[in-house]
Design a protein around this motif. Structure first.
Motif, PDB file in Angstrom:
ATOM      1  N   ASN A 164      48.398  32.094  17.751  1.00 27.83           N
ATOM      2  CA  ASN A 164      48.516  31.220  16.578  1.00 27.83           C
ATOM      3  C   ASN A 164      49.953  31.047  16.101  1.00 27.83           C
ATOM      4  N   GLY A 165      50.872  31.878  16.571  1.00 28.54           N
ATOM      5  CA  GLY A 165      52.255  31.790  16.110  1.00 28.54           C
ATOM      6  C   GLY A 165      53.249  31.432  17.181  1.00 28.54           C
ATOM      7  N   GLU A 166      52.780  31.074  18.373  1.00 26.43           N
ATOM      8  CA  GLU A 166      53.681  30.779  19.481  1.00 26.43           C
ATOM      9  C   GLU A 166      53.459  29.359  19.989  1.00 26.43           C
ATOM     10  N   VAL A 167      54.541  28.750  20.477  1.00 24.11           N
ATOM     11  CA  VAL A 167      54.485  27.454  21.153  1.00 24.11           C
ATOM     12  C   VAL A 167      54.912  27.690  22.594  1.00 24.11           C
ATOM     13  N   PHE A 168      54.015  27.449  23.531  1.00 24.22           N
ATOM     14  CA  PHE A 168      54.289  27.669  24.944  1.00 24.22           C
ATOM     15  C   PHE A 168      54.671  26.337  25.586  1.00 24.22           C
ATOM     16  N   HIS A 169      55.860  26.271  26.137  1.00 17.79           N
ATOM     17  CA  HIS A 169      56.338  25.039  26.761  1.00 17.79           C
ATOM     18  C   HIS A 169      55.926  24.927  28.226  1.00 17.79           C
ATOM     19  N   SER A 170      55.486  26.020  28.819  1.00 19.87           N
ATOM     20  CA  SER A 170      55.048  25.983  30.208  1.00 19.87           C
ATOM     21  C   SER A 170      54.038  27.097  30.419  1.00 19.87           C
ATOM     22  N   LEU A 171      53.326  26.992  31.517  1.00 14.21           N
ATOM     23  CA  LEU A 171      52.340  28.015  31.852  1.00 14.21           C
ATOM     24  C   LEU A 171      53.020  29.328  32.200  1.00 14.21           C
ATOM     25  N   ARG A 172      54.180  29.253  32.853  1.00 11.73           N
ATOM     26  CA  ARG A 172      54.909  30.459  33.212  1.00 11.73           C
ATOM     27  C   ARG A 172      55.388  31.210  31.973  1.00 11.73           C
ATOM     28  N   GLU A 173      55.868  30.466  30.974  1.00 10.63           N
ATOM     29  CA  GLU A 173      56.294  31.102  29.728  1.00 10.63           C
ATOM     30  C   GLU A 173      55.123  31.812  29.061  1.00 10.63           C
ATOM     31  N   ALA A 174      53.969  31.168  29.055  1.00  7.97           N
ATOM     32  CA  ALA A 174      52.789  31.791  28.463  1.00  7.97           C
ATOM     33  C   ALA A 174      52.408  33.063  29.210  1.00  7.97           C
ATOM     34  N   GLN A 175      52.509  33.067  30.535  1.00  7.76           N
ATOM     35  CA  GLN A 175      52.174  34.251  31.318  1.00  7.76           C
ATOM     36  C   GLN A 175      53.078  35.427  30.966  1.00  7.76           C
ATOM     37  N   ILE A 176      54.379  35.170  30.843  1.00  7.95           N
ATOM     38  CA  ILE A 176      55.325  36.254  30.560  1.00  7.95           C
ATOM     39  C   ILE A 176      55.089  36.830  29.170  1.00  7.95           C
ATOM     40  N   ILE A 177      54.926  35.963  28.179  1.00  6.70           N
ATOM     41  CA  ILE A 177      54.782  36.437  26.799  1.00  6.70           C
ATOM     42  C   ILE A 177      53.447  37.136  26.594  1.00  6.70           C
TER      43      ILE A 177
END
Length: 265
Positions: A164-177
């Motif tokens: 709810n507090g993050e904006v993911f610009h790519s799928l890879r970024e979401a995977q890392i975070i």
């Protein structure tokens, strides 16, 4: 967490600061009774030891471009440890089998696996593969997510504290975070059911005085009065011809982003 960091704090003072900053103070949950089937029989498979009952569920979210992705969260119900989070644009029975295969090799085969009634979990390929591996399935009743309470609790923490507090610009970024969240949840985040200890705390081996430190992720530290150095006396800060030398790896980038650190500095 504050007391683990050697802070002497009062519980009520922490709650006052929590409310003043506009943070969410979770309410105490009422005690729940037993779960009953439609025929009047009582059913609740309670975990008794590690690898006794695993549960998994799927969480939906979107990247900044509006494209959806899904996460497969797998937990050990006894230790509350999040064993794996698989993130894909599309999750099907093949992804579920691949994730369970990796965990069976690393962790062993559990006695039971508790899924809901989603199409990815009730597929004949998944059910047949789990049975062939030597585990049993314990499906919850249809439209009864509270029977999968351990996994639903983790899903809620994951959504409240990260998604709810993050904006993911790519799928890879979401995977890392999301993977950094999983590690933080397992090794540092206290759990009330475990006596406010993390599910799988990291084991830290103390370094003897004068012994060189080989942990390159910790960056510059003092080990008995001398700076940390890797094999051959090479410091991760000095460089020494190593690629990426002088940059300490950040194991929890999502925490720094949530607190505004590392931006514009």
């Amino acid at each position: 967490m504050l007391r683990d960091a050697c802070w002497q704090v009062n519980d009520k003072r922490v709650e006052r600061l929590w409310r003043r900053e506009g943070l969410k103070v979770p309410m105490k949950q009422p005690k729940k009774g037993r779960l009953w089937l439609n025929d009047g029989s009582c059913v609740r498979l309670r975990p008794e030891y590690r690898n006794h009952v695993w549960s998994y569920d799927i969480v939906h979210h979107r990247t900044d471009d509006g494209r959806a992705f899904r996460t497969l969260n797998i937990l050990d119900e006894d230790s509350r440890e999040c064993l794996a989070v698989r993130l894909k644009r599309k999750l099907n029975s093949t992804v579920v089998i691949d994730a369970l295969t990796d965990l069976f090799i690393l962790r062993g085969i559990p006695a039971y696996i508790r899924p809901d009634n989603g199409p990815e979990f009730i597929a004949e390929a998944v059910r047949g593969w789990i049975t062939a591996a030597g585990a049993k399935t314990a499906f919850i009743e249809p439209d009864s997510p509270w029977e999968n309470g351990y996994c639903e609790s983790f899903n809620g923490r994951m959504r409240d504290e990260l998604l709810n507090g993050e904006v993911f610009h790519s799928l890879r970024e979401a995977q890392i975070i999301i993977e950094s969240l999983r590690k933080h949840y397992n090794t540092k985040r206290p759990h009330s059911a475990l006596g406010y200890r993390p599910p799988a705390p990291e084991a830290i081996i103390p370094i003897a005085k004068g012994q060189p430190c080989t942990n390159f992720q910790l960056g510059p530290r003092k080990c008995g009065g001398s700076p940390c150095r890797g094999p051959g006396g090479v410091s991760p800060v000095d460089g020494g011809g190593l690629p990426g030398a002088g940059v300490a790896a950040d194991p929890e980038p999502w925490l720094q982003r949530r607190h505004g650190r590392g931006q514009g500095s």
